[in-house]
Design an enzyme around this catalytic site. Structure first.
Site, mmCIF file in Angstrom:
data_model
loop_
_atom_site.group_PDB
_atom_site.id
_atom_site.type_symbol
_atom_site.label_atom_id
_atom_site.label_comp_id
_atom_site.label_asym_id
_atom_site.label_seq_id
_atom_site.Cartn_x
_atom_site.Cartn_y
_atom_site.Cartn_z
ATOM 1 N N ASP A 151 30.659 17.033 -80.450
ATOM 2 C CA ASP A 151 29.618 16.015 -80.577
ATOM 3 C C ASP A 151 29.358 15.850 -82.073
ATOM 4 O OD1 ASP A 151 27.346 14.405 -80.471
ATOM 5 O OD2 ASP A 151 26.016 16.122 -80.178
ATOM 6 N N THR A 163 24.434 14.247 -89.343
ATOM 7 C CA THR A 163 24.049 15.439 -90.095
ATOM 8 C C THR A 163 24.842 16.657 -89.650
ATOM 9 O OG1 THR A 163 21.809 14.555 -90.330
ATOM 10 C CG2 THR A 163 22.120 16.901 -90.776
ATOM 11 N N MET A 190 27.602 18.497 -86.539
ATOM 12 C CA MET A 190 28.451 18.364 -85.367
ATOM 13 C C MET A 190 28.324 19.645 -84.554
ATOM 14 S SD MET A 190 32.442 18.713 -86.599
ATOM 15 C CE MET A 190 32.392 17.396 -87.788
ATOM 16 N N VAL A 191 28.264 19.470 -83.238
ATOM 17 C CA VAL A 191 28.177 20.603 -82.326
ATOM 18 C C VAL A 191 29.481 20.656 -81.550
ATOM 19 C CG1 VAL A 191 26.882 21.695 -80.452
ATOM 20 C CG2 VAL A 191 25.687 20.274 -82.130
ATOM 21 N N ALA A 241 28.112 6.289 -79.146
ATOM 22 C CA ALA A 241 28.794 7.187 -78.206
ATOM 23 C C ALA A 241 27.878 8.309 -77.745
ATOM 24 C CB ALA A 241 30.053 7.753 -78.861
ATOM 25 N N ASP A 242 27.030 8.811 -78.645
ATOM 26 C CA ASP A 242 26.133 9.906 -78.270
ATOM 27 C C ASP A 242 25.135 9.475 -77.209
ATOM 28 O OD1 ASP A 242 24.980 8.163 -80.124
ATOM 29 O OD2 ASP A 242 23.808 9.733 -81.115
ATOM 30 N N ARG A 243 24.653 8.224 -77.286
ATOM 31 C CA ARG A 243 23.686 7.722 -76.309
ATOM 32 C C ARG A 243 24.346 7.565 -74.935
ATOM 33 N NH1 ARG A 243 20.876 2.633 -79.193
ATOM 34 N NH2 ARG A 243 19.175 3.011 -77.712
ATOM 35 N N THR A 277 -1.376 21.112 -100.081
ATOM 36 C CA THR A 277 -0.453 19.970 -99.988
ATOM 37 C C THR A 277 0.668 20.209 -98.990
ATOM 38 O OG1 THR A 277 -0.934 19.337 -102.264
ATOM 39 C CG2 THR A 277 1.096 18.473 -101.312
#
Length: 256
Positions: free
Chosen positions: A6, A10, A12-13, A108-110, A184
């Site tokens: 996947d 940021t 990849m798994v 593709a991820d969706r 802050t």
């Protein structure tokens, strides 16, 4: 065994399935500059650390929203596994009826998330993926992909605040436990996290209203899903490996 990728903007798994069981999975940085050999050495080290025999990999499937990394990944699959990977994209069987104006625009991820969620949790539902961008996807009672919303991811929001406000530091994404903060760093953490919870609650509420179903299930996935889910009652279930499950299901649909 099946190797699944996947690939996000940021991270990849990658995971390994033996039958229906996810045996191992790893999260690494997505690097467009890496060559096939660099990915080969990195993934070979992960396999060695967890005593995985690379010769046991019988096939590979990849879902990616980063076109620039695909050349290296495909070459890596051929060189190190002697396998031509199955790529989630136009022409692949998913069984998903996409009601988008242009179905090719759906990431593709969706698609992979929707395929997995429909099989695991049954329709209708809302799926939230907390990645580089946060996506909200609506699935009808008939299992149709209706569309959704895309918002800047929580890390993007945090990084933008640091980069554009000269005196504000980069902060860790932790819950300060309050909104009337005395320093802050805590004030920024409060605004980022609780502000994002408000974003999630509002979009889910609007989606439920548009779907005409206040009791619809809401499934969350992605690296920061647990952080946000712990602060809202709008999310019913967190499933960190939803995308990997979807890749396995799509692979099976195309090999049957």
């Amino acid at each position: 065994m099946l190797l699944v990728f996947d690939v996000g903007n940021t991270n990849m798994v990658l995971g390994i399935y033996e039958g229906k069981e996810l045996k191992n999975y790893w999260r690494i940085s997505t690097d467009k500059a890496k060559t096939s050999d660099e990915y080969g050495m990195l993934i070979n080290n992960l396999f060695q650390y967890d005593n995985v025999d690379k010769n046991s990999i019988k096939d590979i499937i990849i879902s990616s929203v980063v076109p620039n990394v695909m050349h290296s990944l495909e070459n890596f699959c051929v060189k190190y596994f002697n396998k031509q990977p199955l790529i989630v994209g136009p022409g692949i069987k998913t069984g998903l009826n996409i009601k988008y104006d242009n179905p090719k625009q759906v990431g593709a991820d969706r698609i992979v998330n929707a395929v997995a969620a429909i099989e695991k949790y049954k329709s209708p539902m809302i799926i939230i993926d907390f990645g580089t961008a946060t996506t909200f996807c609506a699935i009808s009672e008939k299992g149709e992909y209706l569309g959704g919303t895309i918002a800047p991811g929580i890390k993007i929001s945090s990084e933008a605040l640091f980069q554009r406000a000269s005196k504000l530091p980069r902060v860790e994404l932790l819950k300060p436990g309050m909104t009337i903060c005395k320093n802050t760093v805590s004030a920024m953490q409060s605004g980022i996290i609780y502000g994002y919870v408000g974003l999630v609650d509002k979009i889910i509420a609007m989606m439920k209203k548009e779907l005409g179903n206040e009791d619809i299930k809401v499934i969350a996935t992605g690296g920061l899903s647990s952080l946000i889910a712990s602060e809202t009652d709008s999310i019913d279930c967190v499933d960190k490996n939803l995308t990997l499950e979807g890749l396995k299901i799509i692979y099976n649909k195309n090999k049957e």
